[in-house]
Design a protein around this motif. Sequence first.
Motif, PDB file in Angstrom:
ATOM      1  N   PRO A 262      42.601  -9.446  75.326  1.00  0.00           N
ATOM      2  CA  PRO A 262      42.170  -9.082  73.968  1.00  0.00           C
ATOM      3  C   PRO A 262      43.319  -9.108  72.948  1.00  0.00           C
ATOM      4  CG  PRO A 262      41.188  -7.603  75.562  1.00  0.00           C
ATOM      5  CD  PRO A 262      42.208  -8.431  76.308  1.00  0.00           C
ATOM      6  N   LYS A 263      44.527  -8.797  73.389  1.00  0.00           N
ATOM      7  CA  LYS A 263      45.680  -8.839  72.486  1.00  0.00           C
ATOM      8  C   LYS A 263      45.955 -10.269  72.041  1.00  0.00           C
ATOM      9  CE  LYS A 263      47.821  -4.794  74.635  1.00  0.00           C
ATOM     10  NZ  LYS A 263      48.901  -4.327  75.509  1.00  0.00           N
ATOM     11  N   ILE A 264      45.943 -11.215  72.996  1.00  0.00           N
ATOM     12  CA  ILE A 264      46.159 -12.633  72.664  1.00  0.00           C
ATOM     13  C   ILE A 264      45.076 -13.095  71.686  1.00  0.00           C
ATOM     14  CG2 ILE A 264      46.090 -14.994  73.605  1.00  0.00           C
ATOM     15  CD1 ILE A 264      48.608 -13.755  74.511  1.00  0.00           C
ATOM     16  N   LEU A 265      43.821 -12.742  71.987  1.00  0.00           N
ATOM     17  CA  LEU A 265      42.709 -13.155  71.129  1.00  0.00           C
ATOM     18  C   LEU A 265      42.836 -12.563  69.730  1.00  0.00           C
ATOM     19  CD1 LEU A 265      39.748 -12.893  73.676  1.00  0.00           C
ATOM     20  CD2 LEU A 265      41.051 -14.926  72.999  1.00  0.00           C
ATOM     21  N   ARG A 266      43.243 -11.323  69.653  1.00  0.00           N
ATOM     22  CA  ARG A 266      43.404 -10.662  68.347  1.00  0.00           C
ATOM     23  C   ARG A 266      44.530 -11.320  67.550  1.00  0.00           C
ATOM     24  NH1 ARG A 266      40.379  -7.151  65.196  1.00  0.00           N
ATOM     25  NH2 ARG A 266      41.761  -5.736  64.121  1.00  0.00           N
ATOM     26  N   ILE A 267      45.648 -11.593  68.197  1.00  0.00           N
ATOM     27  CA  ILE A 267      46.785 -12.236  67.531  1.00  0.00           C
ATOM     28  C   ILE A 267      46.358 -13.591  66.968  1.00  0.00           C
ATOM     29  CG2 ILE A 267      49.047 -13.300  67.936  1.00  0.00           C
ATOM     30  CD1 ILE A 267      49.378 -11.069  70.188  1.00  0.00           C
ATOM     31  N   LEU A 268      45.738 -14.408  67.800  1.00  0.00           N
ATOM     32  CA  LEU A 268      45.317 -15.736  67.357  1.00  0.00           C
ATOM     33  C   LEU A 268      44.225 -15.648  66.299  1.00  0.00           C
ATOM     34  CD1 LEU A 268      45.313 -17.606  70.783  1.00  0.00           C
ATOM     35  CD2 LEU A 268      47.023 -17.753  68.945  1.00  0.00           C
ATOM     36  N   GLY A 269      43.325 -14.694  66.448  1.00  0.00           N
ATOM     37  CA  GLY A 269      42.265 -14.502  65.455  1.00  0.00           C
ATOM     38  C   GLY A 269      42.819 -14.108  64.108  1.00  0.00           C
ATOM     39  N   MET A 270      43.771 -13.202  64.087  1.00  0.00           N
ATOM     40  CA  MET A 270      44.370 -12.775  62.817  1.00  0.00           C
ATOM     41  C   MET A 270      45.211 -13.882  62.202  1.00  0.00           C
ATOM     42  SD  MET A 270      45.219  -8.754  63.419  1.00  0.00           S
ATOM     43  CE  MET A 270      45.778  -8.519  61.741  1.00  0.00           C
ATOM     44  N   ALA A 271      45.855 -14.712  63.038  1.00  0.00           N
ATOM     45  CA  ALA A 271      46.652 -15.823  62.507  1.00  0.00           C
ATOM     46  C   ALA A 271      45.749 -16.859  61.848  1.00  0.00           C
ATOM     47  CB  ALA A 271      47.486 -16.460  63.612  1.00  0.00           C
ATOM     48  N   GLY A 272      44.557 -17.054  62.401  1.00  0.00           N
ATOM     49  CA  GLY A 272      43.602 -17.978  61.814  1.00  0.00           C
ATOM     50  C   GLY A 272      44.113 -19.405  61.674  1.00  0.00           C
ATOM     51  N   ASN A 273      44.979 -19.817  62.560  1.00  0.00           N
ATOM     52  CA  ASN A 273      45.609 -21.136  62.469  1.00  0.00           C
ATOM     53  C   ASN A 273      44.848 -22.137  63.332  1.00  0.00           C
ATOM     54  OD1 ASN A 273      47.278 -23.383  62.628  1.00  0.00           O
ATOM     55  ND2 ASN A 273      49.153 -22.183  62.643  1.00  0.00           N
ATOM     56  N   ARG A 274      44.193 -23.110  62.689  1.00  0.00           N
ATOM     57  CA  ARG A 274      43.404 -24.110  63.422  1.00  0.00           C
ATOM     58  C   ARG A 274      44.270 -25.037  64.273  1.00  0.00           C
ATOM     59  NH1 ARG A 274      38.040 -24.787  62.105  1.00  0.00           N
ATOM     60  NH2 ARG A 274      37.315 -23.586  60.320  1.00  0.00           N
ATOM     61  N   ALA A 275      45.562 -25.067  64.026  1.00  0.00           N
ATOM     62  CA  ALA A 275      46.464 -25.896  64.842  1.00  0.00           C
ATOM     63  C   ALA A 275      46.701 -25.268  66.215  1.00  0.00           C
ATOM     64  CB  ALA A 275      47.794 -26.107  64.124  1.00  0.00           C
TER      65      ALA A 275
END
Length: 189
Positions: free
Chosen positions: A114-127
């Motif tokens: 969930p931490k990885i998912l939250r980090i990537l979700g907040m970054a919102g970077n499609r790359a």
Amino acid sequence: MGEIATDMDNHRVAVAYDDTKTSAKALGEALTRGDYPPEGASRTLATMPSNPGKMLVGKATQGTLFRDYPVFLNNYRSYTPRKDAVDKLAALQDPHDILVFFGTWCKDSVSEVPKILRILGMAGNRALRLALYGVDREKKEGLGMSERFDIRRVPTTVVLRGGIELGRIVETPATSNEDELLLILGRKQ
């Protein structure tokens, strides 16, 4: 010979084959009978999980994970990553693939994924392209990806650029998931 692509959501498998040795008709018949490859000795394409039970096994979506295993959603909502790290991840421009292998039965996965998912979700970077793979207790997900990436412990987050592995986070990070991701993503091939 040899590419296999799967679409688990639509239950389709695309198989590339050497048409100088096998006709499309023979391949279709072999797949229908379940004895692929149609010529030569049989070989396992990917090991299916022996007993997935109530585990999420195979390629998964974040929505399915959260719907079927609410503990992941609860831990996702309760985690607040550092803003400076999220901003740096959001600014990355080179495309990367981030493969996360996890077990719904694994306490480290319940804590760290969930931490990885939250980090990537907040970054919102499609790359930063995310792929989630649920594995059984033998670390198999049925598509051969866990074997290909030699997954021995979960969770394991594998970061790729252009198909080349830059690094991985195995189980718990040495510092934080944000710092580990930034360190790996900053590496040259």
